[in-house]
Design an enzyme around this catalytic site. Structure first.
Site, PDB file in Angstrom:
ATOM      1  CG  ASP A  36      -1.665  -1.283   1.459  1.00  0.00           C
ATOM      2  OD1 ASP A  36      -2.073  -1.902   0.465  1.00  0.00           O
ATOM      3  OD2 ASP A  36      -1.853  -1.671   2.635  1.00  0.00           O
TER       4      ASP A  36
ATOM      5  CD  GLU B 142      -9.276  -2.920  -0.705  1.00  0.00           C
ATOM      6  OE1 GLU B 142      -9.666  -2.887   0.462  1.00  0.00           O
ATOM      7  OE2 GLU B 142      -8.564  -3.834  -1.129  1.00  0.00           O
TER       8      GLU B 142
HETATM    9  O1  FUB Z   1      -3.064  -3.719   3.365  1.00  0.00           O
HETATM   10  C1  FUB Z   1      -4.327  -4.053   3.891  1.00  0.00           C
HETATM   11  C2  FUB Z   1      -5.385  -3.753   2.886  1.00  0.00           C
HETATM   12  O2  FUB Z   1      -5.163  -4.517   1.712  1.00  0.00           O
HETATM   13  C3  FUB Z   1      -5.382  -2.333   2.391  1.00  0.00           C
HETATM   14  O3  FUB Z   1      -5.873  -1.430   3.318  1.00  0.00           O
HETATM   15  C4  FUB Z   1      -6.127  -2.520   1.139  1.00  0.00           C
HETATM   16  O4  FUB Z   1      -6.109  -1.413   0.306  1.00  0.00           O
HETATM   17  C5  FUB Z   1      -5.456  -3.735   0.582  1.00  0.00           C
HETATM   18  O5  FUB Z   1      -4.241  -3.426  -0.058  1.00  0.00           O
END
Ligand code: FUB
Length: 448
Positions: A35, A209
């Site tokens: 991320d 997301e």
């Molecule tokens: O890294 C945990 C979660 O997985 C993130 O918050 C999402 O965007 C995905 O990458």
């Protein structure tokens, strides 16, 4: 269990030994990272990633994301990275549920000389509902020390915070929870200034997301991972206003061909070049919740659309001829006679090697900076059970020969040196081929 403990110890050792990380893709190799939010502050690039760790007894849930803290990394050239260590850790944030191991995707932004680090995690207090909320930690420098606010941001439920400061100085916070939301932030960057809105018109089917919003030439780009098929791909939508409505424009990175379920990204413009920071599970190919961050160049078409980014191992930036050049992060590889493998499958943080099976094998590595001062020798770290000869050229299969290295027979890794027969100043690609019909493995190449 023993295997789990061992891999945890290796990860902890990797982090403690950290300080410097230098690589192509993935560009952080001393720990798992995901991320990545990249920001440029005072001419230096800072990356704020999540930090995946393997689950261990009493540490998170096996088979799921386990994330205890955040490190920040910085670089002046996108090639050499410094790990500045832990900036925020779960049990030192007053409102975080202890040992929840859910410090997910963060962002960091500068305003009036202060650095605001936004992070999503699980709160102790669930009176406003279960699930994630988002908090802020504030620092005077991009590397901290960051002081967490006593409470999370009121009115926000969800993950993956992202902040845009618009041209008029108005700041916006974006986040996701099924939909993608946006809200104005107050001048203090710590509170919402208005009710959140759901950003439209985005796909309604499949998880969305990880919003990352930026403005370019009067257009607001909302970029986000979306599961349109099986796993996340990176898509984008545009608008004339920071809170939309947005129009879906397309895909900027396809689903991972090897099945890493998540992707999460940020974009950065530096010296008139745009870059995409994203992640893949290079250092953990069998478990996609231990990820690693990558960078590739990104290009806009004249009409403002984004050309799809094809992931590379070579990544970006120049590699100094005087540092270890990891050929396994190649630009081109022969169709037969070469393969890439981990140096040590029990400790993948050691990285990879290039295996040349026979004379058909060659590898090309672009963007090697030789400088102006003539270099005199080449060193390979290599092993060849039956012995081998390796030929090193510049600029492709017919380019000038720089040197020829004889790797003595024997099963051990050795550093073998040979004189350079030529030198060309400037930046070149390196072309390395085997002249032998028995296997030779190369860890790295370096010039002196
Ligand atoms: O890294 C945990 C979660 O997985 C993130 O918050 C999402 O965007 C995905 O990458």
């Amino acid at each position: 269990m023993l295997k789990q403990r061992l891999s945890y110890i290796l990860v902890v050792l990797g982090c403690l030994m950290g300080g410097a990380a230098e690589a192509q893709n993935p560009f952080i190799t001393n720990q798992f990272t995901a991320d990545p939010t990249a920001r440029a502050f005072n001419g230096r690039v800072y990356v704020y990633p999540s930090h995946d760790i393997p689950a261990a007894p009493g540490r998170g849930r096996a088979g799921w994301f386990v994330m205890e803290d955040y490190h920040v990394f910085s670089s002046a050239n996108l090639t050499d990275w410094t790990d500045h260590g832990v900036i925020v850790t779960q049990n030192k944030v007053p409102w975080v549920k202890p040992d929840s191991y859910s410090m997910w995707a963060p962002d960091c932004i500068e305003r009036n000389g202060k650095y605001y680090f936004y992070f999503p995690t699980t709160p102790k207090d669930t009176t406003n509902g279960k699930g994630f909320t988002i908090g802020v930690a504030v620092a005077d420098r991009p590397t901290g020390p960051f002081v967490p606010q006593p409470l999370p941001i009121k009115g926000v439920h969800g993950i993956d915070p992202n902040v845009l400061i618009d041209k008029d100085g108005q700041a916006y916070l974006y986040w996701s929870q099924d939909n993608i939301y946006g809200a104005k932030l107050k001048e203090n960057m710590l509170e919402l200034a208005a009710e959140p809105v759901t950003l439209g018109e985005l796909p309604t089917k499949g998880l969305k997301e990880g919003p990352y919003v930026f403005e370019r030439k009067g257009t607001y780009y909302l970029t986000y991972p979306h599961v349109a098929n099986k796993t996340e791909r990176l898509e984008y939508a545009t608008s004339k206003s920071p809170l939309g409505p947005f129009t879906v424009k397309g895909v900027l990175m396809d689903e991972s061909p090897t099945g890493c379920w998540t992707n999460h990204h940020s974009l950065l413009e530096l010296n008139n070049q745009w870059y995409l920071f994203y992640h893949h599970n290079d250092l953990s190919p069998n478990f996609d919740k231990n990820r690693s961050v990558r960078i590739d160049s990104l290009f806009f078409e004249p009409d403002g659309s984004i050309r799809k980014v094809v992931p590379t191992l070579r990544g970006v930036g120049l590699s100094s001829a005087k540092q270890k050049i990891q050929l396994d992060r190649y630009s081109r590889l022969s169709a037969s006679g070469t393969s890439i493998a981990f140096l040590d499958t029990a400790n993948k943080f050691q990285g990879w090697k290039t295996v040349f099976a026979n004379k058909q094998g060659w590898v090309q590595y672009n963007g090697v900076a030789f400088g102006k001062q003539p270099l005199k020798t080449v060193t390979l770290r290599a092993t060849a059970a039956a012995g081998a000869t390796v030929l090193i050229r510049l600029d492709g299969a017919t380019g000038p020969v720089l040197g020829q290295v004889s790797v003595p027979k024997g099963g051990k890794w050795q550093e073998v040196k040979a004189p350079l027969s030529a030198f060309r100043p400037g930046t070149h690609s390196l072309f390395v081929a085997s002249k032998t019909d028995s296997p030779v493995e190369i860890d790295w190449v370096r010039f002196e």
